[in-house]
Design an enzyme around this catalytic site. Structure first.
Site, mmCIF file in Angstrom:
data_model
loop_
_atom_site.group_PDB
_atom_site.id
_atom_site.type_symbol
_atom_site.label_atom_id
_atom_site.label_comp_id
_atom_site.label_asym_id
_atom_site.label_seq_id
_atom_site.Cartn_x
_atom_site.Cartn_y
_atom_site.Cartn_z
ATOM 1 N N CYS A 2 0.882 -1.129 -0.026
ATOM 2 C CA CYS A 2 -0.054 0.075 0.179
ATOM 3 C C CYS A 2 0.768 1.252 -0.114
ATOM 4 O O CYS A 2 2.009 1.264 0.613
ATOM 5 C CB CYS A 2 -0.845 0.052 1.305
ATOM 6 S SG CYS A 2 -2.130 -1.176 1.506
ATOM 7 N N ARG A 28 3.468 -0.045 -5.457
ATOM 8 C CA ARG A 28 3.154 -0.611 -3.921
ATOM 9 C C ARG A 28 1.833 -1.367 -3.847
ATOM 10 O O ARG A 28 1.594 -1.903 -2.798
ATOM 11 C CB ARG A 28 3.352 0.693 -2.624
ATOM 12 C CG ARG A 28 4.507 1.409 -2.741
ATOM 13 C CD ARG A 28 4.468 2.346 -1.721
ATOM 14 N NE ARG A 28 4.597 1.689 -0.588
ATOM 15 C CZ ARG A 28 5.598 1.434 0.400
ATOM 16 N NH1 ARG A 28 6.853 1.525 -0.388
ATOM 17 N NH2 ARG A 28 5.608 0.793 1.450
ATOM 18 N N TRP A 75 -3.018 -2.635 -1.696
ATOM 19 C CA TRP A 75 -2.609 -4.027 -1.821
ATOM 20 C C TRP A 75 -3.325 -4.667 -0.773
ATOM 21 O O TRP A 75 -2.903 -4.507 0.383
ATOM 22 C CB TRP A 75 -0.959 -4.023 -1.725
ATOM 23 C CG TRP A 75 -0.688 -5.678 -2.032
ATOM 24 C CD1 TRP A 75 -0.338 -6.040 -3.336
ATOM 25 C CD2 TRP A 75 -0.342 -6.870 -1.301
ATOM 26 N NE1 TRP A 75 -0.006 -7.367 -3.310
ATOM 27 C CE2 TRP A 75 -0.100 -7.872 -2.150
ATOM 28 C CE3 TRP A 75 -0.517 -6.857 -0.156
ATOM 29 C CZ2 TRP A 75 0.270 -8.985 -1.618
ATOM 30 C CZ3 TRP A 75 -0.431 -8.261 0.700
ATOM 31 C CH2 TRP A 75 0.004 -9.276 -0.296
ATOM 32 N N ASN A 101 -0.925 1.954 5.668
ATOM 33 C CA ASN A 101 -0.170 0.747 4.938
ATOM 34 C C ASN A 101 0.349 -0.127 6.240
ATOM 35 O O ASN A 101 1.141 0.415 7.187
ATOM 36 C CB ASN A 101 1.016 1.571 4.356
ATOM 37 C CG ASN A 101 1.948 0.542 3.945
ATOM 38 O OD1 ASN A 101 1.890 -0.776 3.630
ATOM 39 N ND2 ASN A 101 3.278 0.833 3.870
ATOM 40 N N GLY A 102 -0.196 -1.454 6.083
ATOM 41 C CA GLY A 102 0.361 -2.403 7.391
ATOM 42 C C GLY A 102 -0.878 -3.034 7.560
ATOM 43 O O GLY A 102 -1.724 -3.373 6.816
ATOM 44 N N GLU A 485 17.278 -16.635 -10.515
ATOM 45 C CA GLU A 485 16.602 -15.373 -10.571
ATOM 46 C C GLU A 485 15.913 -15.419 -11.666
ATOM 47 O O GLU A 485 15.079 -14.442 -12.090
ATOM 48 C CB GLU A 485 17.958 -14.367 -10.370
ATOM 49 C CG GLU A 485 17.578 -12.886 -10.867
ATOM 50 C CD GLU A 485 16.395 -12.316 -10.001
ATOM 51 O OE1 GLU A 485 15.980 -12.868 -8.985
ATOM 52 O OE2 GLU A 485 15.840 -11.087 -10.187
ATOM 53 N N LYS A 489 11.726 -14.148 -12.519
ATOM 54 C CA LYS A 489 11.542 -13.132 -13.390
ATOM 55 C C LYS A 489 10.257 -13.601 -14.495
ATOM 56 O O LYS A 489 9.428 -12.971 -14.516
ATOM 57 C CB LYS A 489 12.634 -12.524 -14.061
ATOM 58 C CG LYS A 489 13.551 -11.701 -13.504
ATOM 59 C CD LYS A 489 12.927 -10.331 -13.083
ATOM 60 C CE LYS A 489 12.688 -10.235 -11.548
ATOM 61 N NZ LYS A 489 13.386 -10.304 -10.508
ATOM 62 N N GLU A 492 6.981 -14.332 -12.443
ATOM 63 C CA GLU A 492 6.207 -13.115 -11.880
ATOM 64 C C GLU A 492 5.868 -11.922 -12.676
ATOM 65 O O GLU A 492 4.747 -11.390 -12.367
ATOM 66 C CB GLU A 492 7.183 -12.321 -10.569
ATOM 67 C CG GLU A 492 8.231 -11.581 -11.225
ATOM 68 C CD GLU A 492 8.937 -10.952 -10.070
ATOM 69 O OE1 GLU A 492 8.451 -10.535 -8.905
ATOM 70 O OE2 GLU A 492 10.455 -10.546 -10.207
ATOM 71 N N HIS A 508 17.596 -36.900 -11.474
ATOM 72 C CA HIS A 508 17.118 -37.350 -10.092
ATOM 73 C C HIS A 508 15.551 -37.149 -9.919
ATOM 74 O O HIS A 508 15.046 -37.202 -8.906
ATOM 75 C CB HIS A 508 17.753 -36.652 -9.051
ATOM 76 C CG HIS A 508 19.408 -36.863 -8.889
ATOM 77 N ND1 HIS A 508 20.016 -38.153 -8.466
ATOM 78 C CD2 HIS A 508 20.481 -36.314 -9.142
ATOM 79 C CE1 HIS A 508 21.276 -38.266 -8.874
ATOM 80 N NE2 HIS A 508 21.669 -37.022 -9.193
ATOM 81 N N LYS A 608 5.700 -3.897 -4.849
ATOM 82 C CA LYS A 608 7.050 -3.718 -4.878
ATOM 83 C C LYS A 608 7.786 -4.097 -3.454
ATOM 84 O O LYS A 608 8.866 -4.793 -3.210
ATOM 85 C CB LYS A 608 7.519 -2.270 -5.287
ATOM 86 C CG LYS A 608 8.842 -2.137 -5.404
ATOM 87 C CD LYS A 608 9.630 -2.827 -6.391
ATOM 88 C CE LYS A 608 11.106 -2.259 -6.657
ATOM 89 N NZ LYS A 608 11.911 -3.417 -7.414
#
Ligand code: M6R
Length: 613
Positions: A2, A28, A75, A101-102, A485, A489, A492, A508, A608
């Site tokens: 947020c 955010r 968010w 935000n939280g 990495e 990418k 996501e 395996h 983010k």
């Protein structure tokens, strides 16, 4: 997650400032948006599910008159994204508006108490409770501020909040615990916001608030207090002035600058960001302090989340292979696995671009409680990590707005490689002149990254992965970390299930999935010629194999069935391989996402900065 903003001005309508702030904070969270403006007739609120641009044009926000107001981009945590759960939230009488935000841990207890006291709660959010709590505390307080402080002291969990109230139309109250909040100090206005880009168009003078601080802003005043066990302590004017920092980077760094997406802009910026990390840190004495700490520690623990964890994995590789030091990588949210074994004498290297990631901060706190010392590696000056670590060191990559970390990954690797080299001097593995040679060789990284970006933009087609819903991205040695990495990418932003595991593991189990045309990408680094066997076993089973490697790295056996992508040469220097290979996968993920019709800057369900548990 947020983004919040609160602004009050002496002589201008603040709606355009809030609009711009919301655009800058959208990274955010983008589930819903809302604005509250304090005008002649009281507080008016506009809010809706959806993204910032549609919201701003639907409600013609820029033309709303008023000199004090709040903005929020969400968010979702408590309650799904919808119009009712969108912030700002108000008290029963519509006289107090709150953005937050939280996450409030004591949400259920507070809700029960407030309902018993007759408050009518209309949303499913924890935030709305804050407005009712202040309203309730007003009955027991001689001023709004007292009610605000009493309400804040009843909150448990994480919060950065901004509050306006109808009776004080030129004031925004704020408080923060465990969620970031800054003050933008302006001429004729002041602002609070979750992050610097939200206010950078209007002011570069910033105060980073500490945990437990609260207070208010008016157009000409900033008042900060600390909520301590002994009560409320005012932070002196002198201290506030001494905490004002001037932000060197400006509007351009926080805007797309002609690129269709922040992600592409930030990928292309890597020659500059990597150079800035190198030049900004190479002579910084703090690296020597960190090196001597690492060399003399009992154990070294490396932690972080997502991309930062992957950079941490490369660090464990370089620490071992350059400095001869063993280290233990641990995903931040799994810190409990190690907690019991950590003690005084141990050093934790915590890596976080934002410096605000909840999981990483919790790991840092847990390890510090055990007596370990913490080195915080972050991109954000004044972030929680920089303040909670014993030693902070900065990536200096410039702001990263795209949700997918790109330039900060290569900058993290650069910084951590420098630390590894300096640690090697402390452990005696490298002499003074050798250290100079190793450090000098890293100066080539910006050129390699530039060349790799150029080649990748040219050769990668828009739909590299075709209709495939799955792919393997494999490597060995250092390449296994680069591949991890790369897979993140692709997952996501292109929403393709890309799996990464060390290539030797194929036989395996995972090779059972291979059938005709299954895409398998190899990040072939110069330390692991054995990868040839893994390439051949995949090709032999009909996989569509692509080997991405530095052009001067000759694999021991030519693999005819595999397509080879030649990236810039690295002269067999394993320190340079990440800069040659990483951009290829970043650009593949970017092109794939755009071609599939997704916005890479706003991947679904992500934000983010992940400030929740
Ligand atoms: O700010 P941090 O580096 O602590 O963030 C950690 C992760 O949340 C972050 O890397 C995330 O995985 C990104 N979406 C990766 O692109």
């Amino acid at each position: 997650m947020c983004g919040i903003i609160g602004v009050c001005s002496i002589d201008r309508n603040i709606a355009p400032m809030i609009s711009l702030g919301l655009r800058r904070l959208e990274y955010r969270g983008y589930d819903s948006v809302g604005v509250a403006i304090v005008g002649e007739g009281g507080i008016q609120v506009w809010k809706a599910k959806g993204d910032v641009d549609s919201f701003l044009s639907r409600f013609k926000v820029d033309s709303i008159a008023g000199r004090t107001g709040l903005g929020h981009t969400r968010w979702a945590t408590h309650g799904p994204p919808n119009d009712v759960n969108a912030h700002p939230h108000m008290d029963c009488r519509g006289k107090i508006a709150v953005v937050h935000n939280g996450v409030l841990r004591n949400f259920v207890a507070l809700k029960n108490i407030l309902e018993l006291r007759g408050h009518s709660i209309v949303s499913e959010t924890d935030t709305e409770l804050i407005a009712h709590l202040i309203e309730d505390e007003k009955h027991f307080s001689s001023s709004f501020f007292e009610a605000f402080v009493r309400a804040v002291s009843r909150l448990e969990g994480s919060y950065a909040i901004a509050v306006v109230n109808e009776d004080e139309p030129h004031r925004v109250y704020f408080a923060r615990v465990k969620s970031p909040l800054i003050i933008g100090v302006g001429n004729g206005f002041n602002a609070v916001a979750s992050d610097i880009p939200a206010v950078i168009e209007y002011t570069r003078r910033i105060i980073v608030l500490d945990d437990g601080e609260l207070g208010w802003i008016t157009p000409g005043e900033v008042k900060v207090f600390k909520l301590t066990d002994e009560g409320l302590m005012e932070v002196s004017r002198e201290e506030i002035l001494s905490r004002v920092v001037f932000i060197e980077w400006g509007v351009e760094a926080a805007s797309k600058h002609g690129y269709p997406h922040f992600m592409l802009k930030e990928i292309v910026e890597q020659p500059d960001s990597v150079r800035s990390t190198y030049e900004g840190n190479v002579s910084d004495p703090v690296l020597e302090t960190i090196a001597s700490l690492l060399a003399s520690s009992d154990n070294i623990i490396v932690t972080g989340a997502g991309t930062s964890y992957h950079a941490g994995l490369t660090f464990t590789y370089y620490l071992a292979n350059i400095a001869g030091r063993h280290s233990i990588p641990i995903i931040a949210s799994e810190h409990r696995i190690l907690e019991g074994a950590v003690g005084r004498g141990d050093v934790v290297v915590a890596i976080s671009q934002s410096g605000e990631t909840f999981d990483t901060l919790e790991a840092v706190r847990a390890f510090r409680r055990r007596g370990a010392r913490v080195v915080g590696v972050t991109n954000v000056v004044g972030s929680a990590l920089s303040r909670e670590a014993d030693i902070a060191v900065y990536m200096r990559a410039g702001p990263e707005i795209g949700v997918a970390a790109t330039k900060t990954f290569t900058s993290q690797i650069m910084l951590l490689t420098l630390i590894s080299i300096y640690t090697a001097r402390e452990t005696g593995l490298l002499g003074g002149s050798e250290v100079k040679v190793e450090v000098a060789s890293l100066a080539e990284a910006p050129n390699i990254v530039r060349e790799s970006i150029g080649r990748s933009l040219e050769i990668i087609s828009d739909r590299e992965l075709g209709e495939h819903r799955s792919a393997y991205i494999l490597g060995r040695g250092l390449g296994a970390h680069v591949a991890k990495e790369a897979a993140l990418k692709i997952k996501e932003i292109a929403y393709v299930h890309a799996e990464s595991y060390p290539a030797g593991e194929s036989k395996h189990g995972p090779i059972a999935l291979i059938d005709e045309g299954f895409p398998v990408y190899f990040a072939a680094t110069t330390d692991s010629p054995e990868i040839t066997g893994n390439i051949m076993e995949m090709a032999a089973r009909g996989a569509r194999v692509v080997v991405v490697k530095p052009e001067d790295y000759k694999l021991p056996v030519g693999v005819k069935e595999a397509k080879t992508v030649e990236m810039p040469p690295t002269r067999g220097d394993i320190k340079l391989d990440p800069y040659a290979l990483t951009p290829y996968f970043q650009i593949l993920a970017y092109k794939e996402a755009v071609a599939r019709g997704y916005n890479p800057d706003k991947p679904r369900n992500l934000a983010k900065t992940v400030t929740v548990e």
